[in-house]
Design an enzyme around this catalytic site. Structure first.
Site, short mmCIF file in Angstrom:
data_model
loop_
_atom_site.label_atom_id
_atom_site.label_comp_id
_atom_site.label_asym_id
_atom_site.label_seq_id
_atom_site.Cartn_x
_atom_site.Cartn_y
_atom_site.Cartn_z
N TYR A 126 -2.11 0.01 10.18
CA TYR A 126 -2.17 -0.42 8.78
C TYR A 126 -0.88 -0.06 8.07
O TYR A 126 -0.31 -0.87 7.34
CB TYR A 126 -3.37 0.23 8.10
CG TYR A 126 -3.53 -0.18 6.65
CD1 TYR A 126 -3.96 -1.47 6.33
CD2 TYR A 126 -3.25 0.71 5.61
CE1 TYR A 126 -4.10 -1.87 5.00
CE2 TYR A 126 -3.40 0.32 4.29
CZ TYR A 126 -3.82 -0.96 4.00
OH TYR A 126 -3.95 -1.34 2.67
N SER A 176 0.86 -1.18 0.00
CA SER A 176 0.00 0.00 0.00
C SER A 176 0.89 1.23 0.00
O SER A 176 2.00 1.21 0.54
CB SER A 176 -0.91 0.02 1.23
OG SER A 176 -1.58 1.26 1.33
#
Length: 255
Positions: free
Chosen positions: A156, A146
């Site tokens: 995350y 990501s």
């Protein structure tokens, strides 16, 4: 450009929705036999059926990507169905359900959960897949990282940074055996997980984030990632190894 993919076999984890569905369809249309692997067995079977109904070879498999025995069972089903394995797409992950807030306030169990689902899963599935891929002469491993991996703070972001470093380490370890290991780092992609985390298309939150993207179409559907994935899965990308390709419309431009 991707004629070499015809006749290959690929596993796509998290293949029953979002980015995974786009990857499965793109690979199948190029002649790849696809294993739609997902924690949700019904969704995996439905994803496989959507492909087989269109004449593409595919099976649905349930897998817990954090469990080595489950990952090995997934590979065993792949071998039983197709006899080999050439491509592993480590796409499964979690985002919206992770606790938010400052790291100093995060519970240790939450940190371990994030790293387990998003990063350890890459290692677990790769460990399970490499033996069969070796039998098949090596292959391509493509992970889903990501752009968040390159930004500070948050569970995350930390877990996806783990994907980036695992990618490089695995490429270094098995690259000489005929493997490439790379990642695609998506930007603003329209998936159910993305909507839960960054808001629906047209929402104030999502629109504000899109303003930082120097691209004519800053907010994209999963199909926008297919080109990068196919390059890394095919012979055309065989000199790319240990890298993370950022596909975000330029939001995280860096020198």
């Amino acid at each position: 450009m991707y004629e070499d993919l015809k006749g290959k076999v690929a596993i796509v984890t998290g293949g029953a929705g979002g980015i995974g569905t786009a990857y499965c369809r793109a690979l199948a249309e190029l002649g790849v036999s696809v294993v739609v692997a997902d924690l949700n067995k019904e969704a995996a079977d439905a994803g496989a059926k959507a492909l087989t109904d269109d004449g593409f070879p595919a099976i649905g498999v349930k897998v817990d990507v954090t469990d080595l025995d489950s990952a090995k069972a997934m590979v065993a089903e792949t071998k039983k169905a197709f006899g080999k394995l050439n491509i592993l797409i480590n796409n499964a992950g979690i985002m919206s359900a992770l606790p938010k807030g400052k790291l100093l306030d995060i519970k240790p169990d939450d940190y371990l959960f994030a790293m387990k689902v998003n990063a350890l899963s890459v290692l677990v599935c790769t460990q399970a897949a490499v033996p069969l891929m070796r039998e098949s002469g090596g292959g391509r491993i493509v992970n889903t990282a990501s752009t968040a991996a390159f930004e500070p703070g948050g569970l995350y972001r930390l877990s996806k940074n783990g994907v980036v470093t695992l990618t490089a380490a695995l490429a270094h370890e098995i690259g000489a055996e005929g493997f490439t290991v790379n990642s695609v780092a998506p930007g603003m992609i329209q998936t159910a997980e993305g909507f839960r985390s960054a808001g629906e298309v047209g929402s104030d939150k999502r629109t504000a984030r899109a303003q930082g993207v120097p691209n004519k179409q800053p907010d994209r559907e999963p199909s926008a990632l297919v080109g990068a994935m196919l390059l890394l899965a095919a012979d055309a990308g065989d000199y790319i190894n240990g890298q993370t390709i950022i596909a975000d419309g330029g939001r995280n431009v860096r020198l």
